[in-house]
Scaffold this motif. Structure first.
Motif, PDB file in Angstrom:
ATOM      1  N   SER A  24      45.727  11.377  21.204  1.00 19.41           N
ATOM      2  CA  SER A  24      45.129  11.976  20.005  1.00 19.41           C
ATOM      3  C   SER A  24      44.191  11.275  19.442  1.00 19.41           C
ATOM      4  N   GLN A  80      46.466   8.180  15.465  1.00 19.53           N
ATOM      5  CA  GLN A  80      45.344   8.243  16.833  1.00 19.53           C
ATOM      6  C   GLN A  80      46.099   7.382  17.874  1.00 19.53           C
ATOM      7  N   TYR A 118      43.655  21.660  23.185  1.00 17.20           N
ATOM      8  CA  TYR A 118      44.057  20.413  22.547  1.00 17.20           C
ATOM      9  C   TYR A 118      42.538  19.663  21.865  1.00 17.20           C
ATOM     10  N   LEU A 177      46.291  16.106  15.906  1.00 19.09           N
ATOM     11  CA  LEU A 177      45.891  16.966  16.902  1.00 19.09           C
ATOM     12  C   LEU A 177      45.786  18.529  16.678  1.00 19.09           C
ATOM     13  N   VAL A 206      49.557  12.769  24.324  1.00 25.72           N
ATOM     14  CA  VAL A 206      49.468  14.498  24.251  1.00 25.72           C
ATOM     15  C   VAL A 206      49.769  14.925  25.718  1.00 25.72           C
ATOM     16  N   ASN A 210      40.935  14.858  20.194  1.00 23.69           N
ATOM     17  CA  ASN A 210      41.339  13.535  20.877  1.00 23.69           C
ATOM     18  C   ASN A 210      40.562  12.541  21.012  1.00 23.69           C
TER      19      ASN A 210
END
Length: 336
Positions: A296, A236, A273, A307, A240, A276
């Motif tokens: 992420s 985490q 994506y 992700l 990204v 997040n």
């Protein structure tokens, strides 16, 4: 003019015709047919909803045919990407729609059979594109010539230039005579693939794949479902980054995808994506390749930090690993 009974019957028939058309030729009708098929455990005749608008013709290339059967060796130059995209778009056409391209190769003294060969196709496509470069220095015009033939492409190019416009694929396609619909679609797909082959990666290249693209038993629902992207096993808060320049089309949060970004890279190519912890860009914002766009996380329907990265062509998800180099190591443990 009509008696009341006759007029009532005519109105009834027109209403029935409208309902039939809506049932068979609209997205709402497709949803009703799919719901009915699910309720009665029968097979649905509904096409995918996006197929009504994705520009594909009956003999044009399908999205699945545009995915390489093996990962493409990288790094790949822009010319190599265009050649590989041209080969895949040609391979996805029905034989009749391939005729102009094969005839053009023969006309230029190139072996036409090599264009459809998996081993030789990309190289043969590159030679064909290079042979056309002198007459069609513009990339869009060159692709138009590849799929429609030199004479139609030259006519379209002269018309566009006479009108004072730039020779984009869209403008050239409008000047082609009737009957070249498949050529238009194939040229667009070749350009889209050129973009896809040039995409970067949203996290470090060494990141392990926790769950690949394809059908799997969903980790939280327990049912067999298509996993439309790849899950990248990152802690985490990992940075990204955008894989290519583009415009943010979605920056929001929902119960399934968590905090999600969708970026439009043009030519029908989008990337998503998901899950997040923080989004750093907004809808409508233009982002550059390698720009930090999110951190992420573990939001939405997720069983652990990761992700979910998704690539789509003409709104249809495709396996992004097919456009990357070599196999990637699968992460051990449960899939997120």
């Amino acid at each position: 003019m009509f008696s009341r009974n006759a007029r009532g019957l005519l109105d009834f028939l027109m209403a029935a015709l409208c309902l039939w058309a809506a049932y068979h030729h609209t997205p709402a009708g497709a949803l009703v047919r799919r719901a009915s098929a699910w309720a009665f455990n029968s097979r649905s005749t509904a096409r995918p909803l996006l197929a009504y608008y994705d520009g594909e013709s009956s003999s044009g290339p399908t999205t699945s045919s545009l995915v390489p059967t093996v990962p493409v060796l990288r790094p790949i130059s822009e010319a190599g990407a265009l050649a590989y995209g041209t080969y895949l778009a040609l391979k996805g056409l029905q034989p009749k729609a391939q005729t102009p391209t094969l005839a053009l190769a023969t006309e230029l003294g190139l072996p036409s059979e090599a264009l459809l060969d998996e081993a030789q196709g990309p190289v043969a496509a590159r030679k064909l594109l290079e042979a056309l470069e002198a007459d069609f220095p513009n990339e869009d015009a060159r692709l138009t010539a590849v799929f429609a033939g030199r004479i139609p492409a030259r006519y379209a190019l002269e018309r566009v230039l006479a009108e004072g416009g730039s020779p984009t694929l869209e403008r050239l396609a409008k000047q082609l005579p009737p009957g070249f619909e498949d050529a238009k679609v194939a040229a667009n797909q070749a350009l889209a693939l050129t973009t896809v082959f040039g995409l970067g990666w949203p996290v470090p290249e060494s990141t392990r794949i926790a769950s690949p693209f394809g059908y799997r038993i969903h980790p939280t629902l327990g049912t067999r479902k298509l996993h439309t992207g790849v899950d990248l096993s990152v802690p985490q808060g990992t940075e990204v980054k955008g894989v290519e320049e583009g415009v943010v089309r979605r920056a929001s949060e929902d119960a399934v995808n968590g905090k999600v970004l969708i970026i439009d890279h043009g030519r029908g190519v989008t990337t998503a994506y998901c899950h997040n912890s923080e989004l750093l860009v907004k809808v409508g914002q233009r982002v550059e390749r390698g720009e930090l766009i999110a951190y992420s996380g573990n939001t939405g329907r997720s069983t652990g930090p990761h992700l979910h990265y998704q690539l789509a062509l003409s709104s249809q998800p495709v396996d992004p690993l097919r456009f990357r180099a070599g196999p990637r190591t699968m992460a051990s443990g449960a899939r997120p």
